[in-house]
Scaffold this active site. Structure first.
Site: not given
Ligand code: NAD
Ligand code: USQ
Length: 384
Positions: A35, A144, A182, A185, A239, A241, A328
């Site tokens: 990351r 997700t 996605h 996943k 949100l 952002r 989308e």
């Molecule tokens: P993030 O990128 O901040 O955290 C992921 C961490 O995993 C990072 O620190 C990265 O360096 C590490 N990583 C990635 N690949 C690796 C590898 N091959 N070996 C070791 N470490 C590795 O992301 P986040 O927002 O904290 O999300 C965490 C998890 O939750 C992700 O799987 C993401 O898909 C899922 N998720 C996040 C959100 C969200 O809104 N943030 C929503 C739904 C699901």
């Molecule tokens: N969007 C905007 N404006 C922006 C950013 C996003 O309108 O500035 C819209 C996107 O088009 C999308 C929605 O907001 O329709 C969500 O986008 P996002 O970037 O907030 O989220 P997404 O790409 O779906 O991914 C994030 C996380 C991912 C997680 C996912 C959950 O980065 O790791 O899997 O949320 S979910 O959305 O339920 O799949």
């Protein structure tokens, strides 16, 4: 419990490591700093001044008196994963360690391939390590809500009963994901389900919605413990952002019509959900799917909420509808079930004007660090 957190340096992984450590579990974290490298590659950065993972662990020891063990390495490397499992012998594995950004996976072929290889191979290595080294361990895997896409029917929690030609079965809910990320996943979910059916692995697949927020009880203890917070077009989520954009007077970037509706949850509820899943494990061979979010919001509703709070705080927030860089549905039906975590005891912290105000106040503290360049959407789903 001995809990191994994969991706323990990330936005969610680091606060989770502290939260479970505080709750009395023996915690180890694994990360390869992907990351941090992605953020450098994109010319972006965390709003918050994050410390190195080594410094974080030292600070946590000073503040709480508790140890967190560290393994630096790549979970896509099977030998490394085996060594970690042999060494730490986890009873529970919280798997966040994947490339999490939809836009990043859509930059070009190279980014799509690296996302799917990183995510799918990493999860396969974890499944084999559980099977061969710690078969009693429970996998808590971050999936997700985006695995389901936006079907024109109610979304169930993982499975749906289907009646076809007079016969009935309960089968995995159909998936229609919207990005190469996605999709990775979805591939993971199939592999995990297979491991449960064939080898008796215990797993909980958490289909999490979009997370917002920056502070948890543990990050609040010391500034060195803060988590990362991204707001650029690739790594930032909606949100988070919008709140940063409001603080710097950047028009809120609503993509397209803004009717895109998703499940959302506060970062403090992510902590609650993970703890509930870890402390109430699946049984042998069980593949559980929980939809992990607390409420549904459309992008328009989020932007309006931020504008309203901005007005209250004397900030003039402008909402700008920009061409959607993604492909989308911009207006659609959305109704997703999310009862299983509530049944386990989740107490949701819902999104209110006060929550947004609090988030904006925190962001203001770091206002001088905000880079304007990486905010505008550039990554297109179809760049032709
Ligand atoms: P993030 O990128 O901040 O955290 C992921 C961490 O995993 C990072 O620190 C990265 O360096 C590490 N990583 C990635 N690949 C690796 C590898 N091959 N070996 C070791 N470490 C590795 O992301 P986040 O927002 O904290 O999300 C965490 C998890 O939750 C992700 O799987 C993401 O898909 C899922 N998720 C996040 C959100 C969200 O809104 N943030 C929503 C739904 C699901
Ligand atoms: N969007 C905007 N404006 C922006 C950013 C996003 O309108 O500035 C819209 C996107 O088009 C999308 C929605 O907001 O329709 C969500 O986008 P996002 O970037 O907030 O989220 P997404 O790409 O779906 O991914 C994030 C996380 C991912 C997680 C996912 C959950 O980065 O790791 O899997 O949320 S979910 O959305 O339920 O799949």
């Amino acid at each position: 419990m001995r809990v191994l957190i994969l991706g323990g340096d990330g936005y969610l992984g680091w606060p989770t490591a502290m939260h479970l450590s505080e709750a009395g579990h023996d915690v180890a974290v694994v990360d390869n700093f992907l990351r941090r490298q992605m953020s450098i590659e994109l010319g972006a950065g965390s709003l918050t001044p994050i410390q190195s993972l080594h410094e974080r662990i030292t600070a946590w020891k000073e503040v709480s008196g508790k140890e967190i063990e560290l393994f630096v390495g790549d979970i896509a490397d099977g030998q490394f994963v085996d060594e970690v499992f042999t060494n730490f012998r986890p009873e529970s594995i919280v798997h966040y360690g994947e490339q999490p950004s939809a836009p990043y996976s859509m930059i070009d072929r190279r980014h799509a391939v690296s996302t799917q290889v990183n995510n799918v191979v990493g999860t396969l290595n974890v499944l084999y390590a559980i099977r061969d080294i710690t078969p009693e361990a429970h996998l808590v895997k971050l999936g997700t809500m985006g695995e389901y896409g936006t079907p024109n029917i109610d979304i169930e929690e993982g499975f749906i009963e289907i009646n076809h030609n007079g016969r009935t079965d309960t089968l995995p809910f159909p998936k229609m994901p919207g990005s190469m990320y996605h999709l990775s996943k979805v591939h993971d979910s199939h592999n995990i389900h297979f491991a449960c059916r064939i080898w008796g692995v215990k797993a909980t697949d958490l289909n999490q919605g979009v997370v917002y927020g920056i502070r948890t009880p543990e990050t609040d203890l010391d500034e060195r413990l803060c988590t990362r917070f991204d707001y650029d077009e690739v790594l930032g989520t909606a949100l988070n952002r919008f709140c940063v954009q409001a603080v710097v007077g950047y028009p809120l970037t609503v993509y397209g019509k803004g009717g895109q509706t998703r499940g959302f949850l506060n970062i403090v509820d992510t902590m609650q959900c993970i703890k509930l899943a870890v402390e109430n494990p699946a049984t042998e061979g069980e593949y559980r799917v929980f939809n992990q979010f607390t409420e549904q919001w459309s992008v328009n509703q989020l932007a309006e909420l931020v504008a309203k709070v901005g007005e209250r705080a004397g900030i003039n927030v402008v909402i700008e509808k920009v061409n959607d860089p993604r492909i989308e549905a911009e207006e659609h039906y959305y109704n997703a079930t999310h009862t299983k975590l509530l049944e386990l005891g989740l107490h949701p912290n819902l999104l209110t004007e006060d929550v947004v105000e609090h988030l904006i106040e925190t962001i203001k503290r770091y206002k001088d660090r905000i880079l304007l360049g990486p905010i505008a959407p550039k990554t297109r789903w179809d760049p032709r």
